[in-house]
Design an enzyme around this catalytic site. Structure first.
Site, PDB file in Angstrom:
ATOM      1  N   GLU A 105       0.845  -1.197   0.000  1.00  0.00           N
ATOM      2  CA  GLU A 105       0.000   0.000   0.000  1.00  0.00           C
ATOM      3  C   GLU A 105       0.882   1.250   0.000  1.00  0.00           C
ATOM      4  O   GLU A 105       1.750   1.393   0.868  1.00  0.00           O
ATOM      5  CB  GLU A 105      -0.896  -0.018   1.244  1.00  0.00           C
ATOM      6  N   SER A 129      -5.720  -4.287   1.113  1.00  0.00           N
ATOM      7  CA  SER A 129      -6.185  -5.674   1.046  1.00  0.00           C
ATOM      8  C   SER A 129      -5.016  -6.560   1.439  1.00  0.00           C
ATOM      9  O   SER A 129      -4.370  -7.174   0.595  1.00  0.00           O
ATOM     10  CB  SER A 129      -6.622  -6.021  -0.385  1.00  0.00           C
ATOM     11  N   GLU A 130      -4.747  -6.621   2.731  1.00  0.00           N
ATOM     12  CA  GLU A 130      -3.533  -7.328   3.148  1.00  0.00           C
ATOM     13  C   GLU A 130      -3.544  -8.802   2.763  1.00  0.00           C
ATOM     14  O   GLU A 130      -2.495  -9.370   2.449  1.00  0.00           O
ATOM     15  CB  GLU A 130      -3.322  -7.174   4.658  1.00  0.00           C
ATOM     16  N   PHE A 181       2.045  -1.501   8.718  1.00  0.00           N
ATOM     17  CA  PHE A 181       2.300  -1.623  10.150  1.00  0.00           C
ATOM     18  C   PHE A 181       2.195  -3.106  10.499  1.00  0.00           C
ATOM     19  O   PHE A 181       1.245  -3.779  10.067  1.00  0.00           O
ATOM     20  CB  PHE A 181       1.255  -0.855  10.971  1.00  0.00           C
ATOM     21  N   ASP A 190       1.168  -4.496  12.949  1.00  0.00           N
ATOM     22  CA  ASP A 190      -0.115  -4.797  13.599  1.00  0.00           C
ATOM     23  C   ASP A 190      -1.121  -5.346  12.582  1.00  0.00           C
ATOM     24  O   ASP A 190      -2.018  -6.115  12.930  1.00  0.00           O
ATOM     25  CB  ASP A 190      -0.691  -3.522  14.216  1.00  0.00           C
ATOM     26  N   HIS A 205      -0.868   0.364  16.480  1.00  0.00           N
ATOM     27  CA  HIS A 205       0.147   0.710  15.482  1.00  0.00           C
ATOM     28  C   HIS A 205       1.542   0.715  16.090  1.00  0.00           C
ATOM     29  O   HIS A 205       2.408   1.446  15.639  1.00  0.00           O
ATOM     30  CB  HIS A 205      -0.143   2.091  14.868  1.00  0.00           C
TER      31      HIS A 205
END
Lengths: 354, 325
Positions: free
Chosen positions: B29, B59-60, B83, B85, B129
């Protein structure tokens, strides 16, 4: 075929009947040699799956297994349309898709039995059948994931300019997980050479798909959200599937991007070994069993002049193949204890320290 | 030799490998046009073009699935999870798919990919984060896990990760992005699975990772003024783990301290403490002590975050107290 679901409300799942049997699809543009191949392929899948079931009952197959009895037309129709170096991505219900790529039966059955001569030496099992040399890039057992992975193979093919297409099979239940929607958008954005095939067998595991989906056609009705054509095909008609497959594959191969094909079908048995499938109304099961892909296709071949004797001979050949595979699988050695400690890493080993 | 920031070192390491291997592609991203939200991929789009450096939707799962499928079929992708997280929304792809597929297919599939990620706290970003997730990844057979602490190591370990045929989780510490260090000119290739002694010492071994390394070094300098000569080891790579360097050091110093940014339970230091108990118990002159963030989510306010994360002061205090008792 349009399902009467638009007004459906949770819990109101009535019987969904298959299409009327007719000879209208006899006229589809599929030549007789291909039709023989499709029948042979479906018969092999059917015979194989029945044997897998029998071997479960004899407790030779451990764990679980998800059979695709009744759904063979989709695997056969696509398998025959794919080129040798195309990629298949399947789910845990992937035995037929594996056979459809020409993977020999013996290692597949041996894998189900946990033997050293299994397709993955007993390290993957029924739910993870993979044969990279046949383009069978894996069977994936977490719903949704493999749509995103098929995108990656398609991206790689696009990057390398290889002309390969990735075909990804999944069930109706998959259309309600996030990865499905991420993957479709992603494929559409980059115009990836990938074909998504929803095998809509009307039940997400034990639950009617109509009960838990906002639209009547769980895949096709979502296609528009990703700029894709809404495609519904009779998934029990091998010719209809085959033609839809050829069109989608051509679209992908010629750079026109992904397709989403919803193939309506029905599984004869339950979701998995543990499931007798009792949640399905009797009239529905009977109607779909009568609309069996092998039955309707055998009748079609008969109308087109293929003799009963020839069809019986094909059935016998399939049975002989499955018998030989059963023998080969049962005769297989158990995996060596050492093999549990190989192939964690590319160096072949499992060490995490020096 | 040039001064380079940790963040610029990330781009340099990737660019070094992209120049020599056309199979290396980068996705994530905002990584192309914007050069990454942390500016770790600046310049890559200009040099290598939009076919190899690709912006993605948020859209991980799709990002990592694409990286996996590409890695299985001949590419060597570097995918960014902005991140660390956010691994929580695509952990299936990492754990069930990327990590296990080689094993489940009896070696039919090779998975040469790198997942780079902004990791760690200290930036006042709050609990969603700021996490240090190395121990999540370390718990999964089939994943290699690396966290560099210097700009030079970023370049060399990134190169090594990209050339490695296994999946590597490459944790970049967000708190170090602005830190500058000397980086030699020319190609740099490091070795996964090697720790580095950053400061030799006789009295105690302090293991640290990522941003805890400079803090441990500062603690050691402080301790030196009070007569305690601490050895600081930058663990760098959790999987594979350089146990030799760790065990050799413990054999010399007799005391072991781990400095971990993660919450206490099952942090990476727990595994090392267990290992040392098993294999070097008789070398120890006192108990192994773990210095971690307490078992709480990280708070946002600077005063609170500073209070709970290990600091040079808390490390020095803990080591001094332990050695004096």
């Amino acid at each position: 075929m349009r399902l009467p679901l638009a007004e459906h409300r949770y819990g109101e799942h009535g019987v969904v009947l298959p299409p009327e049997r007719s000879d209208s699809n006899d006229a589809l543009d599929v030549d007789l040699d291909m039709r023989r191949q499709l029948y042979r392929s479906m018969r092999e899948m059917r015979t194989f799956e029945k044997r897998a079931y029998d071997l479960f009952m004899k407790q030779l197959v451990k764990g679980t297994s998800h059979l695709s009895l009744g759904m063979e037309a989709i695997a056969a129709g696509f398998g025959a349309a794919m080129q040798e170096d195309d990629y298949t991505f399947a789910t845990y219900r992937g035995h037929a898709h594996t056979l459809a790529r020409g993977v020999p039966m013996t290692p597949v059955l041996a894998e189900l039995l946990g033997r050293a001569n299994g397709l993955m030496g007993g390290k993957g099992g029924s739910m993870h059948l993979t044969s990279v040399e046949h383009g069978m890039m894996g069977s994936y057992a977490i719903i949704g994931a493999h749509l995103t992975i098929a995108n990656g193979a398609a991206w790689s093919a696009q990057y390398r300019g290889s002309g390969q297409v990735a075909v990804c099979f999944f069930g109706d239940g998959t259309t309600n997980i996030g990865a499905f929607h991420e993957a479709l958008n992603y494929a559409a954005v980059y115009r990836l050479p990938v074909v998504f095939v929803c095998e809509n067998n009307l039940y997400m595991e034990y639950t009617s798909i109509r009960d838990i989906t906002a639209v009547a056609h769980p895949a096709a009705d979502r296609a528009a959200a990703y700029g894709l054509e809404s495609i519904v095909v009779d998934g029990n008609d091998a010719d209809a599937v085959h033609l839809a497959a050829l069109e989608a594959l051509d679209r992908a191969r010629s750079g026109r991007g992904p397709s989403l094909v919803e193939a309506l079908t029905y599984r004869h048995g339950g979701h998995s070994r543990a499931d007798p499938g009792k949640y399905r109304p009797t009239g529905e099961v009977d109607a779909w069993k009568a609309y069996d892909p092998l039955t309707i296709y055998r009748e079609r071949l008969g109308r087109l002049g293929v003799s009963e004797a020839e069809l019986d001979a094909m059935d016998a050949t399939a049975l002989a193949l499955v018998d030989a595979a059963t023998e080969g699988a049962i005769a297989g050695e158990l995996p060596s204890p050492e093999s549990a400690f190989t192939d964690v890493w590319a160096d072949g080993g499992w060490s995490w320290r020096n | 030799m040039a001064q380079l920031s940790y963040r610029d070192a990330v781009a340099r390491g990737i660019a070094q490998e992209m120049r020599r291997d056309e199979r290396v592609v980068v996705v994530g991203e905002d990584i192309a046009g914007a050069g990454g939200v942390f500016k770790t991929t600046v310049g890559l789009l200009d040099e290598f073009g939009p076919k190899r450096v690709i912006d993605t939707p948020i859209s991980e799962q799709a990002i990592l699935g694409a990286a996996m499928g590409a890695a299985m079929t001949g590419l060597r992708p570097v995918a960014e999870i902005m991140f660390s997280d956010f691994f929580a929304v695509c952990w299936d792809i990492v754990v069930n798919q990327i990590a296990k597929t080689r094993y489940m297919t009896a070696g039919q599939v090779t998975m040469p990919l790198v997942i780079k990620t902004g990791n760690g706290g200290g930036l006042r970003f709050g609990a969603q984060h700021s996490q240090s997730i190395e121990n999540w990844a370390m718990a999964i057979p089939g994943l290699k896990v690396v966290t560099p602490s210097t700009a030079e190591d970023v370049v060399g370990l990134m190169a090594a990760a990209i050339r490695d045929d296994d999946p590597v989780i490459f944790c970049e510490h967000k708190g170090l992005y602005a830190a500058k260090g000397e980086v030699p000119d020319g190609e740099i290739i490091d070795t996964l699975g090697t720790a580095k002694v950053r400061r030799p010492g006789r009295d105690a071994t302090i293991l640290a990772l990522g941003m805890m390394v400079p803090r441990a070094l500062a603690a050691a300098e402080d301790l030196a003024t009070r007569g305690i000569d601490a050895e600081v080891i930058d663990v760098r790579s959790l999987v594979p783990l350089d146990t030799r360097t760790i065990l050799d050091s413990v054999a010399r110093t007799g005391r072991l301290f781990t400095v971990e940014e993660n919450p206490q339970l099952l942090g990476w230091g727990a595994e090392i403490a267990s290992l040392v108990a098993d294999e070097a118990f008789w070398d120890l002159d006192g108990p192994v002590q773990r210095i971690t963030t307490p078992h709480i989510p990280l708070p946002s306010a600077d005063s609170l975050e500073d209070l709970v994360m290990p600091s040079a002061e808390s490390v020095a205090r803990t080591v001094e107290k332990a050695l004096q008792s």
